[in-house]
Design an enzyme around this catalytic site. Sequence first.
Site, mmCIF file in Angstrom:
data_model
loop_
_atom_site.group_PDB
_atom_site.id
_atom_site.type_symbol
_atom_site.label_atom_id
_atom_site.label_comp_id
_atom_site.label_asym_id
_atom_site.label_seq_id
_atom_site.Cartn_x
_atom_site.Cartn_y
_atom_site.Cartn_z
ATOM 1 C CG ASP A 285 10.580 -6.886 64.224
ATOM 2 O OD1 ASP A 285 9.406 -6.487 64.351
ATOM 3 O OD2 ASP A 285 11.074 -7.188 63.115
ATOM 4 C CD GLU A 493 7.593 -3.139 59.418
ATOM 5 O OE1 GLU A 493 8.068 -3.861 58.536
ATOM 6 O OE2 GLU A 493 8.231 -2.807 60.432
HETATM 7 O O1 IDE Z 1 10.606 -9.338 57.813
HETATM 8 C C1 IDE Z 1 11.026 -9.696 59.099
HETATM 9 C C2 IDE Z 1 10.342 -8.798 60.144
HETATM 10 C C3 IDE Z 1 8.840 -9.056 60.258
HETATM 11 O O2 IDE Z 1 8.603 -10.414 60.619
HETATM 12 C C4 IDE Z 1 8.254 -8.132 61.344
HETATM 13 O O3 IDE Z 1 6.858 -8.383 61.548
HETATM 14 C C5 IDE Z 1 8.386 -6.676 60.952
HETATM 15 O O4 IDE Z 1 8.289 -5.843 62.084
HETATM 16 C C6 IDE Z 1 9.660 -6.423 60.196
HETATM 17 N N1 IDE Z 1 10.062 -5.262 59.728
HETATM 18 C C7 IDE Z 1 11.169 -5.486 59.041
HETATM 19 C C8 IDE Z 1 11.910 -4.395 58.340
HETATM 20 N N2 IDE Z 1 11.760 -4.665 56.945
HETATM 21 C C9 IDE Z 1 12.477 -4.101 55.973
HETATM 22 C C10 IDE Z 1 12.105 -4.340 54.645
HETATM 23 C C11 IDE Z 1 12.825 -3.770 53.622
HETATM 24 C C12 IDE Z 1 13.925 -2.981 53.906
HETATM 25 C C13 IDE Z 1 14.287 -2.742 55.243
HETATM 26 C C14 IDE Z 1 13.569 -3.299 56.279
HETATM 27 C C15 IDE Z 1 11.475 -6.805 59.037
HETATM 28 N N3 IDE Z 1 10.520 -7.382 59.790
#
Ligand code: IDE
Length: 605
Positions: A285, A493
Amino acid sequence: AMPPYKDASAPVEVRVRDLLGRMTLREKAAQMAQIERTVASARALTELGAGSVLNGGGSAPGDRSPACWADMVDGMQRLALSSRLGVPILYGTDAVHGHNNVFGATVFPHNVGLGAARDPELLRRIGEATALEVRATGIQWTFAPCVAVCRDPRWGRCYESYSEDPEMVRSLATIVTGLQGEPPADHPHGYPFLGSVREKVLACAKHFVGDGGTDRGINEGNTICSYDELEDIHMAPYLDCMAQGVATVMASHSKWNGERLHSCRCLLTDVLKGKLGFKGFVISDWKGIDKICEPRAPQGSEYRYCIAQSVNAGMDMIMIPYRFEEFLEHLVSLVETGEIPLSRIDDAVERILRVKFISGVFEHPFSDPSLLDIIGCKEHRLLAREAVRKSMVLLKNGKNQKEPFLPLAKNVKRILVTGTHADDIGFQCGGWTVGWNGNSGKITPGTSILEAIKESVGVQTEVVYEACATEATIESGEFSYAVVVVGEVPYSETVGDRTDLSIPFNGSDLITRVACTIPTLVIVVSGRPLDIETQVLEKIDALVAAWLPGTEGMGIADCLFGHQDFVGKLPVTWHRSVDQLPINSGDANYDPLFPVGYGLNMFQS
Ligand SMILES: OC[C@@H]1[C@@H](O)[C@H](O)[C@@H](O)c2nc(CNc3ccccc3)cn21
């Protein structure tokens, strides 16, 4: 002559072996890297040959239009194809309830609502439609389905789980064949499959394993249970995904009995790849390996050690997303010193290349512009409307046994519609929609609940709308009934982790104010069950759980006005009080407000 790996008629395993044999250690290490789109440069893709690119939730090109996405992905692919061996990239995105990052895409109900619909065939069709909309933007891979089995609704990702019941989650793994296509009967178990390069996308079962079982529902927390419980409750859905040829699996940020999944060789290698026979590849992840040393050392520290721990545990591709060159240096060095055996690298790259070859991306590396009109098309919106309708759960229908309150009358003089969630597409869609955490307002084309009600009632019916009904309005009289739409604001999340599950914005007060004067239907728009106090439940005439329905609000009106009956059943326990949590079907002294499986039809009350 053409090298075997470029020969589309050669067997996949021959192509894998040939290409692997031609790669340098640095090229192999680069294939194991997935980088974020904002750092996908010519140096990263052509010179260094990164294997994959993703967009983090909310990260999008230009005006977010489909054509913009396709141009971006094709541009990156051209860079990758100019590398020494011309290995194409796989581009991954979170299309978890439709192609939710793209403006104008069809946004389907989130998983908890699909769990209420309990219709495996519907899930397959949703997978099919989603795959087409993803492909229309040139993207070959989605990080879906999430097959978490949510055991505690305080978890911020409860809505990404189909159910607290593993058997229900297993039955809905049919979305994998919708996304990837149906493998032939003789398809080897555990081997990745893709049915059509034009219409299907690679799927990703996530998050392996036990993401939905953490203590108190704390996101990325600790799942404390025996191996048998882990296997029976949380691992079971992976068997069904693998039986359908799921191409990739994403590791969970969470821990099992204190051991981080991202560095757990027992579960990633011995169990998933050994015992279960998974032949696709395992991806971490987001910054998952950076967390391996927490809490002993801060996130991101001891990166070299984290890489060694994760790769040796069986991680094949790392969702870095921003430290690519540092990752590359460390990984090459770790192999040169023998801390990571070359055989482990070869196994990881073999799996990645296998998926790339079966995906058809070597033969068809670019987007297909003929699909662009399919994004948000009428047919997909009708499918989403059907899904919304089937996901509605009727929890109360009339104050006494004899008179069902629903269906609502269409040809009355005057009705009141009120509540924070009555006219807000963003609220209806929830997290993972256009933005990572979601937003309020008109974030993408769709039909709000208010618009759906206005469209459904007779021309002489006056629909009075106030986001927060005033006493003056409520007392102004002559309302045949009121519809109060309340619920949660979008989240994703950890942002969604709660210890308090009361209805936000003083929803209970609004309900009470309206219901003590006007016959009232309450609709809850939320990613999970919320607290409904007894005195509130007694005051209202009817209660519907709408979950996070997405853009097609007409699906709600279809039930409210009796075009179709309610068929939804609770996929998660509706607790009486958060003091009961966790409370799951099968517990001793199971005493919820509404049990798993509960749901009335219009003729019941
Ligand atoms: O988006 C990719 C993965 C996702 O597939 C997972 O289910 C999830 O746990 C996950 N969390 C993030 C963190 N996302 C994020 C979004 C904007 C700014 C910083 C981090 C990315 N991802």
